[in-house]
Motif scaffolding. Structure first.
Motif, short mmCIF file in Angstrom:
data_model
loop_
_atom_site.label_atom_id
_atom_site.label_comp_id
_atom_site.label_asym_id
_atom_site.label_seq_id
_atom_site.Cartn_x
_atom_site.Cartn_y
_atom_site.Cartn_z
N GLU A 155 20.06 6.80 3.26
CA GLU A 155 19.23 7.10 4.44
C GLU A 155 17.81 6.59 4.26
OE1 GLU A 155 20.18 10.87 3.54
OE2 GLU A 155 22.22 10.53 4.20
N LYS A 156 17.26 6.74 3.05
CA LYS A 156 15.90 6.27 2.78
C LYS A 156 15.85 4.74 2.87
CE LYS A 156 13.61 10.01 1.76
NZ LYS A 156 12.42 10.44 2.48
N GLN A 157 16.87 4.06 2.36
CA GLN A 157 16.91 2.60 2.46
C GLN A 157 16.93 2.15 3.91
OE1 GLN A 157 20.34 1.52 0.15
NE2 GLN A 157 19.12 1.10 -1.68
N LYS A 158 17.73 2.84 4.73
CA LYS A 158 17.80 2.50 6.15
C LYS A 158 16.44 2.69 6.82
CE LYS A 158 22.11 3.59 7.58
NZ LYS A 158 23.12 4.43 8.19
N LEU A 159 15.77 3.79 6.49
CA LEU A 159 14.47 4.11 7.07
C LEU A 159 13.43 3.06 6.70
CD1 LEU A 159 12.51 6.20 8.47
CD2 LEU A 159 12.13 7.07 6.17
N PHE A 160 13.39 2.68 5.43
CA PHE A 160 12.34 1.78 4.97
C PHE A 160 12.64 0.31 5.28
CE2 PHE A 160 11.15 5.50 2.51
CZ PHE A 160 9.78 5.47 2.65
N GLN A 161 13.89 -0.04 5.55
CA GLN A 161 14.22 -1.43 5.81
C GLN A 161 14.25 -1.79 7.29
OE1 GLN A 161 17.87 -2.19 3.74
NE2 GLN A 161 16.86 -2.28 1.75
N GLU A 162 14.18 -0.80 8.19
CA GLU A 162 14.23 -1.14 9.61
C GLU A 162 12.91 -1.78 10.05
OE1 GLU A 162 12.99 2.87 12.04
OE2 GLU A 162 15.06 2.63 11.40
N ASN A 163 13.00 -2.68 10.97
CA ASN A 163 11.85 -3.45 11.43
C ASN A 163 11.25 -2.74 12.65
OD1 ASN A 163 9.91 -5.32 11.83
ND2 ASN A 163 11.30 -6.95 12.50
N ASN A 164 10.29 -1.85 12.41
CA ASN A 164 9.66 -1.12 13.52
C ASN A 164 8.16 -1.37 13.60
OD1 ASN A 164 8.91 0.29 11.28
ND2 ASN A 164 9.73 2.25 11.93
N GLY A 165 7.66 -2.37 12.89
CA GLY A 165 6.26 -2.74 12.99
C GLY A 165 5.31 -1.92 12.14
N LEU A 166 5.79 -0.90 11.47
CA LEU A 166 4.92 -0.09 10.61
C LEU A 166 4.82 -0.71 9.22
CD1 LEU A 166 6.07 3.57 11.34
CD2 LEU A 166 3.90 2.55 11.94
N PRO A 167 3.65 -0.60 8.59
CA PRO A 167 3.56 -1.04 7.20
C PRO A 167 4.38 -0.11 6.30
CG PRO A 167 1.43 -0.26 7.99
CD PRO A 167 2.38 -0.17 9.13
N ILE A 168 4.80 -0.62 5.18
CA ILE A 168 5.72 0.12 4.31
C ILE A 168 5.12 1.43 3.81
CG2 ILE A 168 5.08 -1.02 2.15
CD1 ILE A 168 8.63 -0.16 3.15
N HIS A 169 3.79 1.46 3.63
CA HIS A 169 3.18 2.68 3.10
C HIS A 169 3.04 3.77 4.14
CE1 HIS A 169 -0.17 0.13 4.47
NE2 HIS A 169 -0.74 1.26 4.83
N LEU A 170 3.42 3.51 5.40
CA LEU A 170 3.36 4.53 6.44
C LEU A 170 4.72 4.87 7.04
CD1 LEU A 170 0.16 3.40 8.33
CD2 LEU A 170 0.38 5.21 6.65
N LYS A 171 5.77 4.29 6.51
CA LYS A 171 7.10 4.52 7.08
C LYS A 171 7.67 5.89 6.74
CE LYS A 171 8.82 -0.06 7.92
NZ LYS A 171 9.95 -0.95 7.84
N GLY A 172 7.06 6.59 5.78
CA GLY A 172 7.55 7.90 5.39
C GLY A 172 7.18 9.01 6.34
N GLY A 173 6.29 8.75 7.30
CA GLY A 173 5.94 9.76 8.28
C GLY A 173 4.53 10.30 8.09
N ALA A 174 4.32 11.52 8.57
CA ALA A 174 2.99 12.13 8.57
C ALA A 174 2.48 12.40 7.16
CB ALA A 174 3.02 13.43 9.37
N LYS A 175 3.38 12.73 6.26
CA LYS A 175 2.97 13.00 4.88
C LYS A 175 2.41 11.74 4.23
CE LYS A 175 5.49 13.83 0.94
NZ LYS A 175 6.59 14.39 0.20
N ASP A 176 3.07 10.62 4.45
CA ASP A 176 2.58 9.36 3.90
C ASP A 176 1.24 8.97 4.51
OD1 ASP A 176 4.63 9.05 2.17
OD2 ASP A 176 5.66 7.47 3.27
N ALA A 177 1.07 9.18 5.81
CA ALA A 177 -0.20 8.87 6.47
C ALA A 177 -1.32 9.73 5.91
CB ALA A 177 -0.07 9.07 7.98
N LEU A 178 -1.04 11.00 5.67
CA LEU A 178 -2.05 11.91 5.11
C LEU A 178 -2.44 11.49 3.69
CD1 LEU A 178 -3.65 14.54 5.58
CD2 LEU A 178 -1.76 15.73 4.49
N ILE A 179 -1.46 11.16 2.88
CA ILE A 179 -1.74 10.72 1.51
C ILE A 179 -2.52 9.41 1.52
CG2 ILE A 179 -0.65 9.87 -0.61
CD1 ILE A 179 1.58 11.92 -0.11
N TYR A 180 -2.17 8.50 2.42
CA TYR A 180 -2.87 7.22 2.54
C TYR A 180 -4.33 7.43 2.92
CZ TYR A 180 -4.24 2.69 4.39
OH TYR A 180 -4.91 1.53 4.65
#
Length: 83
Positions: free
Chosen positions: A30-55
């Protein structure tokens, strides 16, 4: 004394080896599918709100740290005035 230690060793071994195996949910696919889909987001923000907060926290800490280093360098380079 020695017999008590042997009994303790046997008891601890029995407790560890006879514990029930827990099945862990394998979420790699599931994580591979999430991170490999082409949705225009940079890889460091594909994890959601938690990744954006950490960034954002990391960027703020980096900017603050860089500013503090520059401030300390300037304060070390300027001579102190004698009273």
């Amino acid at each position: 004394m020695y017999r008590q230690l042997l009994g303790l060793r046997q008891l601890s071994r029995r407790t560890i080896t006879s514990s029930a195996c827990r099945q862990a949910n394998n979420a790699v696919k599931e994580k591979q599918k999430l991170f490999q889909e082409n949705n225009g987001l940079p890889i460091h923000l594909k994890g959601g709100a938690k990744d954006a907060l950490i960034y954002r926290f990391t960027m703020a800490l980096t900017v603050f740290g860089s500013g503090y280093v520059v401030y300390e360098l300037f304060s070390a380079a300027m001579p102190k005035k004698a009273k």
